[in-house]
Design an enzyme around this catalytic site. Sequence first.
Site, PDB file in Angstrom:
ATOM      1  N   ARG A  19      30.487   7.543  30.893  1.00  0.00           N
ATOM      2  CA  ARG A  19      31.888   7.012  31.925  1.00  0.00           C
ATOM      3  C   ARG A  19      32.434   7.516  31.639  1.00  0.00           C
ATOM      4  NH1 ARG A  19      30.621   2.046  35.806  1.00  0.00           N
ATOM      5  NH2 ARG A  19      29.003   3.055  35.820  1.00  0.00           N
ATOM      6  N   HIS A  53      27.654   9.955  40.643  1.00  0.00           N
ATOM      7  CA  HIS A  53      27.331   8.745  39.831  1.00  0.00           C
ATOM      8  C   HIS A  53      25.902   9.033  39.729  1.00  0.00           C
ATOM      9  CE1 HIS A  53      26.544   5.233  38.256  1.00  0.00           C
ATOM     10  NE2 HIS A  53      27.330   4.691  39.164  1.00  0.00           N
ATOM     11  N   GLN A  89      22.721   6.332  39.532  1.00  0.00           N
ATOM     12  CA  GLN A  89      23.512   6.221  40.549  1.00  0.00           C
ATOM     13  C   GLN A  89      21.930   6.234  42.075  1.00  0.00           C
ATOM     14  OE1 GLN A  89      24.525   2.381  41.390  1.00  0.00           O
ATOM     15  NE2 GLN A  89      23.332   2.629  43.160  1.00  0.00           N
ATOM     16  N   ASP A  94      30.255   1.988  50.090  1.00  0.00           N
ATOM     17  CA  ASP A  94      30.518   1.917  48.628  1.00  0.00           C
ATOM     18  C   ASP A  94      32.152   1.242  48.776  1.00  0.00           C
ATOM     19  OD1 ASP A  94      31.198   1.763  45.684  1.00  0.00           O
ATOM     20  OD2 ASP A  94      31.374   3.795  45.813  1.00  0.00           O
ATOM     21  N   CYS A 153      25.937   0.156  45.841  1.00  0.00           N
ATOM     22  CA  CYS A 153      25.491   0.609  44.780  1.00  0.00           C
ATOM     23  C   CYS A 153      26.530  -0.703  43.999  1.00  0.00           C
ATOM     24  CB  CYS A 153      26.758   1.877  44.285  1.00  0.00           C
ATOM     25  SG  CYS A 153      28.538   2.190  44.651  1.00  0.00           S
ATOM     26  N   ARG A 187      18.458   0.362  38.748  1.00  0.00           N
ATOM     27  CA  ARG A 187      18.649   1.159  38.162  1.00  0.00           C
ATOM     28  C   ARG A 187      18.128   1.726  36.424  1.00  0.00           C
ATOM     29  NH1 ARG A 187      23.877   1.568  38.311  1.00  0.00           N
ATOM     30  NH2 ARG A 187      23.990   3.596  36.483  1.00  0.00           N
TER      31      ARG A 187
HETATM   32  N1   CP Z   1      26.840   0.695  40.375  1.00  0.00           N
HETATM   33  C1   CP Z   1      27.109   0.584  39.417  1.00  0.00           C
HETATM   34  O1   CP Z   1      27.518   1.848  38.938  1.00  0.00           O
HETATM   35  O2   CP Z   1      27.318  -0.535  38.703  1.00  0.00           O
HETATM   36  P1   CP Z   1      28.257  -0.488  37.265  1.00  0.00           P
HETATM   37  O3   CP Z   1      29.315   0.087  37.941  1.00  0.00           O
HETATM   38  O4   CP Z   1      28.541  -2.111  37.179  1.00  0.00           O
HETATM   39  O5   CP Z   1      27.601  -0.179  36.582  1.00  0.00           O
HETATM   40  N1  NVA Z   2      32.784   4.479  43.181  1.00  0.00           N
HETATM   41  C1  NVA Z   2      33.114   3.447  42.790  1.00  0.00           C
HETATM   42  C2  NVA Z   2      32.032   3.365  41.940  1.00  0.00           C
HETATM   43  C3  NVA Z   2      30.957   1.968  41.054  1.00  0.00           C
HETATM   44  C4  NVA Z   2      29.903   2.030  40.671  1.00  0.00           C
HETATM   45  C5  NVA Z   2      33.831   3.711  41.312  1.00  0.00           C
HETATM   46  O1  NVA Z   2      33.520   5.034  41.242  1.00  0.00           O
HETATM   47  O2  NVA Z   2      34.571   2.796  41.110  1.00  0.00           O
END
Ligand code: CP
Ligand code: NVA
Length: 309
Positions: free
Chosen positions: A101, A128, A131, A223, A263, A291
Amino acid sequence: MKRNFLTMTDLGQHELAGLLRQAARHKRNRSYGKRALAGKTVALVFQKPSMRTRVAFEVAVLQLGGSVVYLGQEDIQLGQREPVRDVARALSRYVDGIVVRTFAHQNAVEFAAYARVPVINGLSDLVHPCQALADLFTLQEAFGRLPGLRVAYVGDGNNVLHSLLEGCALFGVHAAVATPARYRPDPAIWKAASRRAAAHGGSLRWEADPRRVVRDAHVVYTDVWISMGQERERARRLRTFKRYQLNRALLRRAPRGCRIMHCLPAHRGEEITDDVMEHPRSLIFDQAENRLHVQKALLMLLLGGKGSR
Ligand code: CP
Ligand code: NVA
């Protein structure tokens, strides 16, 4: 040859359809594949906070019989303490798969290029994909099919939307997107997804007015307006996105029975109101649960090996 999963386009339509079927098996039977990762270790290299992605991957690996090492930003300091390529090469000597990540998507690309084990993108600033797997699975579960569904997305043209568009395009889903003009989705992703959507019987459409995209929608998705790493833009974004809030008034313009997706994490009172979060037609917590099931299917596909069940 090792396989990576950095974007939805790393898997073909047939593979994705197979993965969704496998996820359904995992959901029906928690013990399915319980030895698939026996003796294997997966590292999670996370530069940003996470709840769902982290816990779903940790639990998935454990339920498949493997073990996990979590490395947060304070442990690895990706790109600061040492270059991404060195972390990728050294870590590959210890573990059998890596979930990354990161902020810059290029870090994930570089990680995958230098790691000799499969690399999974657990979110970058561009996409992502894990997701989107859960989102497609949730849609299929809720509606019994994907082709012909009409998904409306309201808010920021961000990483979550990009992967959702790439996924919808492969399954003949019609996506209608409302964002402020300066926050439209990435043009290259949009173009490629439009082309792919047309080939699979779906379509992509953009509007500035959120009311226009929800009116024939089976589901409305939103989102956060301020993604991780964009905190300094907060004031401007709050002003710009104000009319893109998913609230009762917007939902009233959608067909009766329209479902709701997000999400998570949600910023209640910003992109979505409390009452819509708690709406009986919400699929939000199914998405969160799913997930786990899709990530188990993904881990088995990339790391499971033959006869691992
Ligand atoms: N939706 C999602 O990826 O959540 P987190 O950022 O908590 O992993
Ligand atoms: N768009 C958000 C998604 C978090 C799961 C971010 O990147 O912070």
